[in-house]
Design an enzyme around this catalytic site. Structure first.
Site, mmCIF file in Angstrom:
data_model
loop_
_atom_site.group_PDB
_atom_site.id
_atom_site.type_symbol
_atom_site.label_atom_id
_atom_site.label_comp_id
_atom_site.label_asym_id
_atom_site.label_seq_id
_atom_site.Cartn_x
_atom_site.Cartn_y
_atom_site.Cartn_z
ATOM 1 N N ASN A 19 -23.507 94.607 -26.696
ATOM 2 C CA ASN A 19 -24.905 94.600 -27.134
ATOM 3 C C ASN A 19 -25.336 96.061 -27.252
ATOM 4 O O ASN A 19 -25.610 96.712 -26.249
ATOM 5 C CB ASN A 19 -25.759 93.854 -26.096
ATOM 6 N N LYS A 74 -27.999 97.279 -28.426
ATOM 7 C CA LYS A 74 -29.456 97.491 -28.303
ATOM 8 C C LYS A 74 -29.936 98.394 -29.450
ATOM 9 O O LYS A 74 -29.394 98.287 -30.544
ATOM 10 C CB LYS A 74 -29.789 98.045 -26.917
ATOM 11 N N HIS A 117 -32.754 87.605 -24.729
ATOM 12 C CA HIS A 117 -32.446 88.774 -23.901
ATOM 13 C C HIS A 117 -33.703 89.199 -23.144
ATOM 14 O O HIS A 117 -34.816 89.094 -23.682
ATOM 15 C CB HIS A 117 -31.926 89.920 -24.769
ATOM 16 N N GLU A 132 -34.991 91.933 -22.643
ATOM 17 C CA GLU A 132 -35.809 92.940 -23.329
ATOM 18 C C GLU A 132 -36.649 92.295 -24.438
ATOM 19 O O GLU A 132 -37.736 92.769 -24.753
ATOM 20 C CB GLU A 132 -34.908 94.073 -23.854
ATOM 21 N N GLU A 144 -27.673 86.998 -16.933
ATOM 22 C CA GLU A 144 -27.973 88.418 -16.752
ATOM 23 C C GLU A 144 -29.161 88.582 -15.812
ATOM 24 O O GLU A 144 -30.316 88.463 -16.245
ATOM 25 C CB GLU A 144 -28.365 89.061 -18.088
ATOM 26 N N GLY A 186 -29.346 97.724 -17.376
ATOM 27 C CA GLY A 186 -29.834 99.018 -17.844
ATOM 28 C C GLY A 186 -29.637 100.166 -16.873
ATOM 29 O O GLY A 186 -29.205 99.974 -15.731
ATOM 30 N N SER A 236 -25.057 95.803 -16.217
ATOM 31 C CA SER A 236 -24.220 96.911 -15.719
ATOM 32 C C SER A 236 -22.739 96.550 -15.660
ATOM 33 O O SER A 236 -22.020 97.008 -14.770
ATOM 34 C CB SER A 236 -24.712 97.390 -14.348
HETATM 35 P P1 PGA Z 1 -26.230 97.071 -19.507
HETATM 36 O O1 PGA Z 1 -26.985 96.022 -20.453
HETATM 37 O O2 PGA Z 1 -24.761 96.704 -19.567
HETATM 38 O O3 PGA Z 1 -26.505 98.401 -20.098
HETATM 39 O O4 PGA Z 1 -26.793 96.887 -18.122
HETATM 40 C C1 PGA Z 1 -26.601 94.680 -20.459
HETATM 41 C C2 PGA Z 1 -27.521 93.875 -21.335
HETATM 42 O O5 PGA Z 1 -28.736 94.112 -21.322
HETATM 43 O O6 PGA Z 1 -27.063 92.963 -22.048
#
Ligand code: PGA
Length: 256
Positions: A9, A11, A97, A99, A167, A173, A215
């Site tokens: 992903n 982003k 997601h 976000e 998640e 993040g 992460s």
């Molecule tokens: P990250 O993001 O691996 O940077 O923690 C994961 C995600 O939001 O899908």
């Protein structure tokens, strides 16, 4: 055993076509070495078309989007239709997601998006997860509701096109203090399957892949995929670095 699904992903990254090409080229090289792992790239909408071209016809790397609109087409300034995504040659879309939820997506909106995406012929990677974990397990109610509402009115036959990404929001993040533990994932994946079994029965629920996200990195990939039994990973930051993404693919490849 099915191949582990390693979904990148990206982003709101990267900022240019040049950087997009560099990442795709790097991931192609890595992925070619690890035939027993399934890589999927989810670039920003604006780079899906060129990513498709860079991946080439008949390539084995999957392609997805990070969101879509719940309407099929029309007066929705700035939005992207699931059909546009499909027509560019992508097969997946990430929905729900955290976000996007933070930007206003409710479970009801996500449900409308899920149904539209399935109609368009996309596979849905549905993200669920709690903001905070309490020791009494109340947070599981939130995950249960996310699943029940987001997947309402989805026909049983359509679950072949549903992938769940668990998640925990606190693990996502750069500001996250840590990833979940493999035991935590295993416990919550079991809860997710139990919830799905109400619709699909035990056997049907076992067929729905459950990924871990938050992460995920080369350092913890083995723990989640092997010990935690995750069917794959949803990878944010580490997916922008082909060498790290490649290390994760290598681990996934070794587990089949
Ligand atoms: P990250 O993001 O691996 O940077 O923690 C994961 C995600 O939001 O899908």
């Amino acid at each position: 055993m099915a191949k582990k699904l390693i979904v990148g992903n990206w982003k709101m990254n990267p900022l240019s076509s040049r950087e997009t090409a560099a990442i795709v080229k790097g991931v192609k090289k890595e992925s070619a070495k690890y035939k027993n792992a399934q890589a999927v790239l989810c670039p920003p909408h604006i780079f899906i078309g060129e990513t498709k071209k860079l991946l080439g016809a008949g390539g084995k790397i999957g392609l997805g989007a990070q969101d879509c609109h719940f309407e099929r087409e029309g007066a929705q300034t700035g939005s992207t239709s699931a059909y546009m995504i499909r027509n560019l040659g992508a097969q997946y879309v990430i929905l729900g997601h955290s976000e996007r939820r933070a930007a206003g997506d409710t479970n009801e909106i996500i449900n409308a998006k899920v149904k539209q995406a399935l109609k368009a012929g996309l596979k849905v990677i549905l993200c669920v997860g709690e903001k905070e974990r309490d020791e009494h397990g109340k947070y599981l109610e939130i995950i249960g509701e996310q699943l029940a509402v987001s997947l309402a009115e989805v026909a049983k036959s359509q679950y072949a096109n549903i992938i769940i990404a668990y998640e925990p929001v606190w693990a996502i993040g750069a500001q996250a203090t840590s990833a979940d533990s493999p035991e935590g994932f295993e416990h919550n994946a079991l809860f997710i399957r139990k919830t799905l079994s109400k619709v699909l029965g035990n056997k049907g629920a076992l067929k729905v892949p459950v990924l871990y996200g938050g992460s995920a990195s080369p350092k913890n990939a083995r723990e989640f995929l092997d010990q935690g039994g995750a069917d794959g990973l949803l990878v944010g930051r580490a997916s922008l670095e082909p060498s790290k993404f490649g290390e994760i693919l290598k681990i996934a490849n070794s587990l089949i």
